[in-house]
Scaffold this active site. Structure first.
Site, PDB file in Angstrom:
ATOM      1  N   CYS A  73     -43.110  29.449  -3.419  1.00 52.36           N
ATOM      2  CA  CYS A  73     -41.750  28.908  -3.390  1.00 52.36           C
ATOM      3  C   CYS A  73     -41.562  28.200  -2.057  1.00 52.36           C
ATOM      4  O   CYS A  73     -42.539  27.889  -1.379  1.00 52.36           O
ATOM      5  CB  CYS A  73     -40.708  29.995  -3.635  1.00 52.36           C
ATOM      6  SG  CYS A  73     -40.509  31.216  -2.329  1.00 52.36           S
ATOM      7  N   ASP A  95     -33.027  29.342  -6.764  1.00 53.43           N
ATOM      8  CA  ASP A  95     -33.317  29.906  -5.447  1.00 53.43           C
ATOM      9  C   ASP A  95     -32.175  30.824  -5.021  1.00 53.43           C
ATOM     10  O   ASP A  95     -31.081  30.362  -4.683  1.00 53.43           O
ATOM     11  CB  ASP A  95     -33.508  28.793  -4.417  1.00 53.43           C
ATOM     12  CG  ASP A  95     -34.081  29.308  -3.103  1.00 53.43           C
ATOM     13  OD1 ASP A  95     -33.992  30.525  -2.846  1.00 53.43           O
ATOM     14  OD2 ASP A  95     -34.608  28.479  -2.347  1.00 53.43           O
TER      15      ASP A  95
END
Length: 159
Positions: free
Chosen positions: A9, A126
């Site tokens: 990520c 996120d």
């Protein structure tokens, strides 16, 4: 035969360490931890050396999933040759991974939610910005279950 998976990520403190911990837990429960290695990294360098985000830790603690010893690290060019599969948590990170690793990477690169087309979502949100760690956990859990099925098939087929 062994198989290695890297989750990626942006900062390596929320989504990818959550996926690493959940997947590692599933692998251990299936007694495949001698065959499957799991790690995570970030495309950015803001959180290097830090443990997972408090929100990630809270969710993992609730489900008694270990994140012991996990610390944020940045994706390296060497990762493209060290891992069999690199799993990007969103489209932007997938693009960044491909740019960083180039065409010479042996690793297959996929977007995490390609494992869950029925979700109707393209990118794992996120939680660093949304704060919704529970939503991310549910996506990660379901995706990791599908991913483990895929990896077990590859181990059974010799790749």
């Amino acid at each position: 035969m062994s198989y290695s998976v890297l989750f990626v990520c942006l900062g390596n403190i929320c989504r990818s360490p959550m996926a690493e911990a959940v997947f590692r837990d599933l692998v251990k429960r299936e007694q495949l931890d001698k065959l499957i290695t799991v790690d995570s990294a970030g495309t950015g360098d803001w959180h290097l050396g830090r443990p997972p985000h408090e929100g990630t830790r809270e969710v993992l603690d609730r489900y008694t999933i270990s994140y012991s010893g996990m610390k944020a690290r940045q994706l390296t060019a060497a990762d493209g040759g060290s891992f069999d599969l690199i799993v990007a948590m969103d489209t932007r990170n997938e693009q960044d991974i491909r740019e960083k690793l180039g065409l010479s990477a042996k690793a297959e690169i996929i977007r995490f939610l390609s494992l869950l087309p029925e979700s109707g979502i393209i990118d794992v949100p996120d939680p660093y910005y949304s704060g919704n760690f529970d939503e991310v956990y549910e996506l990660v859990k379901d995706g990791c279950i599908k991913l483990l099925e895929k990896v077990k098939e590859r181990l059974d087929n010799g790749r």
